[in-house]
Design a protein around this motif. Structure first.
Motif, PDB file in Angstrom:
ATOM      1  N   VAL A  49       0.879  -1.176   0.000  1.00 54.64           N
ATOM      2  CA  VAL A  49       0.000   0.000   0.000  1.00 54.64           C
ATOM      3  C   VAL A  49       0.909   1.216   0.000  1.00 54.64           C
ATOM      4  N   THR A  50       0.767   2.060  -1.004  1.00 59.05           N
ATOM      5  CA  THR A  50       1.648   3.226  -1.130  1.00 59.05           C
ATOM      6  C   THR A  50       0.860   4.516  -0.949  1.00 59.05           C
ATOM      7  N   GLY A  51       1.598   5.580  -0.771  1.00 61.14           N
ATOM      8  CA  GLY A  51       0.983   6.901  -0.676  1.00 61.14           C
ATOM      9  C   GLY A  51       0.396   7.221   0.689  1.00 61.14           C
ATOM     10  N   VAL A  52       0.853   6.525   1.725  1.00 59.81           N
ATOM     11  CA  VAL A  52       0.349   6.777   3.077  1.00 59.81           C
ATOM     12  C   VAL A  52       1.302   7.743   3.759  1.00 59.81           C
ATOM     13  N   SER A  53       0.772   8.863   4.200  1.00 54.91           N
ATOM     14  CA  SER A  53       1.606   9.865   4.867  1.00 54.91           C
ATOM     15  C   SER A  53       1.961   9.401   6.277  1.00 54.91           C
ATOM     16  N   PRO A  54       3.022   9.944   6.827  1.00 56.02           N
ATOM     17  CA  PRO A  54       3.375   9.600   8.211  1.00 56.02           C
ATOM     18  C   PRO A  54       2.257   9.950   9.203  1.00 56.02           C
ATOM     19  N   ALA A  55       1.548  11.031   8.928  1.00 57.04           N
ATOM     20  CA  ALA A  55       0.439  11.406   9.821  1.00 57.04           C
ATOM     21  C   ALA A  55      -0.686  10.370   9.760  1.00 57.04           C
ATOM     22  N   SER A  56      -0.956   9.854   8.572  1.00 56.56           N
ATOM     23  CA  SER A  56      -1.982   8.821   8.438  1.00 56.56           C
ATOM     24  C   SER A  56      -1.555   7.534   9.127  1.00 56.56           C
ATOM     25  N   PHE A  57      -0.280   7.198   9.012  1.00 54.62           N
ATOM     26  CA  PHE A  57       0.227   6.006   9.680  1.00 54.62           C
ATOM     27  C   PHE A  57       0.149   6.167  11.193  1.00 54.62           C
ATOM     28  N   ALA A  58       0.467   7.349  11.690  1.00 54.14           N
ATOM     29  CA  ALA A  58       0.354   7.622  13.129  1.00 54.14           C
ATOM     30  C   ALA A  58      -1.107   7.542  13.578  1.00 54.14           C
ATOM     31  N   ALA A  59      -2.017   8.045  12.753  1.00 51.57           N
ATOM     32  CA  ALA A  59      -3.444   7.952  13.082  1.00 51.57           C
ATOM     33  C   ALA A  59      -3.898   6.497  13.110  1.00 51.57           C
ATOM     34  N   LEU A  60      -3.366   5.688  12.227  1.00 61.23           N
ATOM     35  CA  LEU A  60      -3.677   4.263  12.212  1.00 61.23           C
ATOM     36  C   LEU A  60      -3.218   3.588  13.505  1.00 61.23           C
ATOM     37  N   ILE A  61      -2.038   3.946  13.966  1.00 70.65           N
ATOM     38  CA  ILE A  61      -1.535   3.409  15.236  1.00 70.65           C
ATOM     39  C   ILE A  61      -2.406   3.883  16.393  1.00 70.65           C
ATOM     40  N   GLY A  62      -2.821   5.148  16.361  1.00 67.53           N
ATOM     41  CA  GLY A  62      -3.709   5.666  17.407  1.00 67.53           C
ATOM     42  C   GLY A  62      -5.058   4.975  17.402  1.00 67.53           C
ATOM     43  N   LEU A  63      -5.587   4.718  16.219  1.00 64.48           N
ATOM     44  CA  LEU A  63      -6.856   4.003  16.110  1.00 64.48           C
ATOM     45  C   LEU A  63      -6.722   2.588  16.648  1.00 64.48           C
ATOM     46  N   ASN A  64      -5.600   1.957  16.374  1.00 66.13           N
ATOM     47  CA  ASN A  64      -5.375   0.620  16.893  1.00 66.13           C
ATOM     48  C   ASN A  64      -5.293   0.628  18.419  1.00 66.13           C
ATOM     49  N   ALA A  65      -4.626   1.609  18.981  1.00 64.01           N
ATOM     50  CA  ALA A  65      -4.544   1.726  20.441  1.00 64.01           C
ATOM     51  C   ALA A  65      -5.922   1.939  21.054  1.00 64.01           C
ATOM     52  N   LEU A  66      -6.722   2.786  20.436  1.00 64.74           N
ATOM     53  CA  LEU A  66      -8.084   3.014  20.917  1.00 64.74           C
ATOM     54  C   LEU A  66      -8.911   1.735  20.840  1.00 64.74           C
ATOM     55  N   ALA A  67      -8.784   1.011  19.740  1.00 65.45           N
ATOM     56  CA  ALA A  67      -9.521  -0.239  19.585  1.00 65.45           C
ATOM     57  C   ALA A  67      -9.083  -1.266  20.626  1.00 65.45           C
ATOM     58  N   LEU A  68      -7.799  -1.282  20.956  1.00 66.82           N
ATOM     59  CA  LEU A  68      -7.316  -2.190  21.996  1.00 66.82           C
ATOM     60  C   LEU A  68      -7.938  -1.869  23.352  1.00 66.82           C
ATOM     61  N   VAL A  69      -8.016  -0.605  23.675  1.00 64.73           N
ATOM     62  CA  VAL A  69      -8.576  -0.195  24.962  1.00 64.73           C
ATOM     63  C   VAL A  69     -10.063  -0.510  25.038  1.00 64.73           C
ATOM     64  N   VAL A  70     -10.808  -0.149  24.002  1.00 62.71           N
ATOM     65  CA  VAL A  70     -12.259  -0.347  24.011  1.00 62.71           C
ATOM     66  C   VAL A  70     -12.600  -1.831  23.923  1.00 62.71           C
ATOM     67  N   GLY A  71     -11.873  -2.590  23.140  1.00 57.32           N
ATOM     68  CA  GLY A  71     -12.182  -4.000  22.958  1.00 57.32           C
ATOM     69  C   GLY A  71     -11.552  -4.928  23.965  1.00 57.32           C
ATOM     70  N   HIS A  72     -10.865  -4.377  24.953  1.00 62.46           N
ATOM     71  CA  HIS A  72     -10.145  -5.174  25.932  1.00 62.46           C
ATOM     72  C   HIS A  72     -11.032  -6.168  26.687  1.00 62.46           C
ATOM     73  N   GLY A  73     -12.264  -5.814  26.950  1.00 64.43           N
ATOM     74  CA  GLY A  73     -13.136  -6.669  27.743  1.00 64.43           C
ATOM     75  C   GLY A  73     -13.943  -7.677  26.936  1.00 64.43           C
ATOM     76  N   HIS A  74     -13.719  -7.770  25.643  1.00 63.40           N
ATOM     77  CA  HIS A  74     -14.507  -8.676  24.792  1.00 63.40           C
ATOM     78  C   HIS A  74     -14.276 -10.140  25.186  1.00 63.40           C
ATOM     79  N   ARG A  75     -15.366 -10.862  25.400  1.00 67.06           N
ATOM     80  CA  ARG A  75     -15.365 -12.282  25.759  1.00 67.06           C
ATOM     81  C   ARG A  75     -14.562 -12.589  27.005  1.00 67.06           C
ATOM     82  N   ARG A  76     -14.563 -11.666  27.911  1.00 63.48           N
ATOM     83  CA  ARG A  76     -13.863 -11.877  29.186  1.00 63.48           C
ATOM     84  C   ARG A  76     -14.881 -12.375  30.185  1.00 63.48           C
ATOM     85  N   ASP A  77     -14.878 -13.642  30.410  1.00 65.82           N
ATOM     86  CA  ASP A  77     -15.870 -14.247  31.337  1.00 65.82           C
ATOM     87  C   ASP A  77     -15.237 -14.728  32.603  1.00 65.82           C
TER      88      ASP A  77
END
Length: 77
Positions: A49-77
């Motif tokens: 995948v080409t043409g991704v700016s460093p800011a977009s890549f950083a936003a992708l990492i931030g989105l992944n971190a947010l998803a990790l935090v929000v999804g942390h409790g999934h299927r935790r029984d």
């Protein structure tokens, strides 16, 4: 003293039911998003995948971190 539950208890139980109904799908979606997003890292870093700016890549990492935090409790029984 009345034997029927109070209005605040009924609305509280409805609210907690609603929160439970909304929270579970959001946690599931966030969990699987956090699992899938690193595939994009590999594709971007290898040049598939080409043409991704460093800011977009950083936003992708931030989105992944947010998803990790929000999804942390999934299927935790």
């Amino acid at each position: 003293m009345s034997l029927s539950p109070s209005t605040s208890t009924l609305s509280g139980s409805r609210a907690s039911l609603l929160v439970g109904l909304v929270r579970r799908p959001i946690e599931a979606l966030s969990f699987w998003t956090a699992v899938a997003l690193p595939v994009l890292y590999v594709l971007i870093l290898t040049g598939v995948v080409t043409g991704v700016s460093p800011a977009s890549f950083a936003a992708l990492i931030g989105l992944n971190a947010l998803a990790l935090v929000v999804g942390h409790g999934h299927r935790r029984d």
